[in-house]
Design a protein around this motif. Structure first.
Motif, PDB file in Angstrom:
ATOM      1  N   GLU A  86      -2.131  28.004 -23.312  1.00 41.12           N
ATOM      2  CA  GLU A  86      -3.128  27.106 -23.911  1.00 41.12           C
ATOM      3  C   GLU A  86      -3.149  27.251 -25.431  1.00 41.12           C
ATOM      4  OE1 GLU A  86      -4.641  24.645 -22.467  1.00 41.12           O
ATOM      5  OE2 GLU A  86      -4.085  25.149 -20.422  1.00 41.12           O
ATOM      6  N   SER A  87      -3.135  28.486 -25.915  1.00 37.24           N
ATOM      7  CA  SER A  87      -3.107  28.711 -27.370  1.00 37.24           C
ATOM      8  C   SER A  87      -1.822  28.191 -27.983  1.00 37.24           C
ATOM      9  CB  SER A  87      -3.269  30.195 -27.692  1.00 37.24           C
ATOM     10  OG  SER A  87      -4.567  30.624 -27.371  1.00 37.24           O
ATOM     11  N   HIS A  89       0.054  25.803 -26.797  1.00 30.66           N
ATOM     12  CA  HIS A  89      -0.015  24.345 -26.736  1.00 30.66           C
ATOM     13  C   HIS A  89      -0.772  23.803 -27.950  1.00 30.66           C
ATOM     14  CE1 HIS A  89      -1.986  20.570 -25.156  1.00 30.66           C
ATOM     15  NE2 HIS A  89      -0.714  20.295 -25.020  1.00 30.66           N
ATOM     16  N   GLU A  90      -1.913  24.370 -28.247  1.00 33.82           N
ATOM     17  CA  GLU A  90      -2.706  23.917 -29.401  1.00 33.82           C
ATOM     18  C   GLU A  90      -1.981  24.188 -30.719  1.00 33.82           C
ATOM     19  OE1 GLU A  90      -5.376  21.966 -29.245  1.00 33.82           O
ATOM     20  OE2 GLU A  90      -5.026  22.031 -27.088  1.00 33.82           O
ATOM     21  N   ARG A  91      -1.372  25.355 -30.835  1.00 35.97           N
ATOM     22  CA  ARG A  91      -0.647  25.718 -32.061  1.00 35.97           C
ATOM     23  C   ARG A  91       0.523  24.769 -32.298  1.00 35.97           C
ATOM     24  NH1 ARG A  91       3.905  28.799 -32.775  1.00 35.97           N
ATOM     25  NH2 ARG A  91       3.857  29.482 -30.602  1.00 35.97           N
ATOM     26  N   LYS A  93       0.949  21.688 -31.017  1.00 36.64           N
ATOM     27  CA  LYS A  93       0.437  20.345 -31.312  1.00 36.64           C
ATOM     28  C   LYS A  93       0.035  20.238 -32.774  1.00 36.64           C
ATOM     29  CE  LYS A  93      -2.916  19.074 -28.749  1.00 36.64           C
ATOM     30  NZ  LYS A  93      -3.956  18.614 -27.834  1.00 36.64           N
ATOM     31  N   ALA A  94      -0.612  21.273 -33.288  1.00 33.76           N
ATOM     32  CA  ALA A  94      -1.032  21.268 -34.693  1.00 33.76           C
ATOM     33  C   ALA A  94       0.160  21.231 -35.640  1.00 33.76           C
ATOM     34  CB  ALA A  94      -1.905  22.489 -34.982  1.00 33.76           C
TER      35      ALA A  94
END
Length: 130
Positions: A86-87, A89-91, A93-94
């Motif tokens: 999850e982390s 994925h967010e990293r 995407k950013a």
């Protein structure tokens, strides 16, 4: 025996280097040329002396056909593992990564797929902790 090197075919080595280092966070290990041939590898920043991934140009017709067929079928060309999908994925995407599949729970793991923009799907896997 040890696995020290594996490869993924790419359609643009510069673009691949930017994706695998700037987006995924790997470290460039080797980069040298001999005429038109360029040997380019990256490694995990967490294990810089570990297995290297060669970003091999798909200028061989068989390699290009294989790469394109795998992509068309939605099959990842390479798989990486994480402890926190999850982390990551967010990293990613950013950092501009285009996900073909958001984190999805499957038997025994959670997986996501990201387009490396060089002709491949990259699978990121977090194994389930029993």
């Amino acid at each position: 025996m040890k696995i020290k090197l594996t490869k993924v075919y790419v359609d643009d080595q510069e673009k691949a280097l930017a994706f695998y280092t700037d987006v995924l966070g790997f470290t460039k290990k080797a980069d040298f040329s001999n005429g038109p041939f360029r040997w380019l590898t990256v490694a995990s920043s967490d294990e810089p002396e570990g297995t290297e991934l060669q970003l091999a140009l798909n200028d061989n017709p068989a390699a290009k056909s294989y790469q394109q067929a795998m992509f068309k079928q939605g099959q990842p060309a390479v798989m990486f593992f994480t402890d926190d999908i999850e982390s990551d994925h967010e990293r990613l995407k950013a950092r501009g990564a285009a996900f073909a599949m958001a984190p999805t729970t499957v038997t025994g793991s959670t997986i996501a797929q990201v387009n490396d923009s060089c002709g491949n799907l990259v699978q990121i896997t977090q194994l389930a902790r029993w």
